[in-house]
Design a protein around this motif. Structure first.
Motif, short mmCIF file in Angstrom:
data_model
loop_
_atom_site.label_atom_id
_atom_site.label_comp_id
_atom_site.label_asym_id
_atom_site.label_seq_id
_atom_site.Cartn_x
_atom_site.Cartn_y
_atom_site.Cartn_z
N ASN A 1 65.32 7.34 73.73
CA ASN A 1 66.18 8.20 74.53
C ASN A 1 67.48 8.49 73.78
N CYS B 1 70.51 13.39 65.96
CA CYS B 1 69.97 14.04 67.16
C CYS B 1 70.88 15.21 67.56
N TRP C 1 67.71 16.31 72.89
CA TRP C 1 66.48 15.66 73.33
C TRP C 1 66.41 15.80 74.84
N LEU D 1 62.55 17.50 70.66
CA LEU D 1 63.64 16.92 69.88
C LEU D 1 64.05 17.87 68.77
N THR E 1 66.89 18.02 65.52
CA THR E 1 67.78 17.19 64.73
C THR E 1 68.46 18.03 63.65
N THR F 1 59.78 17.77 67.04
CA THR F 1 58.99 17.13 68.08
C THR F 1 57.66 16.60 67.55
N LEU G 1 57.57 13.01 66.09
CA LEU G 1 57.95 11.85 66.91
C LEU G 1 57.14 10.59 66.65
#
Length: 198
Positions: free
Chosen positions: A134, A161, A164, A169, A171, A186, A189
């Protein structure tokens, strides 16, 4: 004399106001790490202007070397300024450069992902993915590189990050496609190892 004391009091107030920006927040009930207010957002704000900055020849060179200035490594228990070696990967240098811009004096920039992980573990800021995933904006995400034989979390790649939402996601990472890149990661992951919380 009141006139002499006023500038001194104003100066003390300014210093206290500046220091208060870096005061640590109390951990929320049930949280496993504490976070510093606004530090994550400030890390992300520090990273954004560099998006698109590229190497000169694709050999970890050129303008991106500004991130490797004032890099430190712990050697025999002592922190020493590190002599940068041409051609080294620079994702860790970029990430810690951005954190250093958002941190109070004393934060040490690092050359390697394993050093970021070690420092975060020592500060109680590392969250292994086995304890959930998270990340907040500005947190560092640690990745395992494909085919890397060393222990997960001891090496690999690091990025910041950007967002999210629990499913997707984004970055900002240094040394990605020879540049600082913002991207949807993503699909990567499954390679995430952990998060360095700010």
């Amino acid at each position: 004399d009141v006139r002499k004391r006023v500038p001194v009091m104003v100066g003390i107030f300014a210093i206290l106001s500046w220091l208060s920006r870096f005061a640590k927040a109390a951990p929320a009930p049930g949280s496993d790490v504490s976070r510093t207010p606004l530090l994550g957002e400030n890390v992300l704000a520090a990273a954004r202007p560099y998006v698109g900055l590229s190497e000169s020849t694709g050999s970890n060179d050129g303008p991106v070397l500004l991130f490797v200035k004032n890099i430190w490594r712990r050697i025999s228990g002592q922190e020493r300024r590190l002599e940068w070696v041409e051609g080294w990967d620079w994702c860790a240098a970029f990430a810690t450069h951005c954190v250093s811009l958002a941190s109070p004096p004393g934060y040490l920039k690092r050359a390697a992902v394993w050093e970021i992980v070690r420092d975060a573990r020592e500060r109680g800021k590392f969250v292994d993915v086995s304890h959930g995933f998270n990340p907040k904006p500005g947190d560092l995400i640690i990745w395992k590189r494909k085919g890397d034989p060393r222990r997960e979390g001891e090496t690999g790649h690091v990025s910041i990050c950007a967002s999210w939402d629990g499913k997707r996601l984004r970055t900002i990472g240094g040394n990605e496609e020879n540049s600082v890149r913002e991207a949807d990661v993503t699909n990567d992951l499954p390679r995430a190892v952990g998060v360095v919380a700010h």
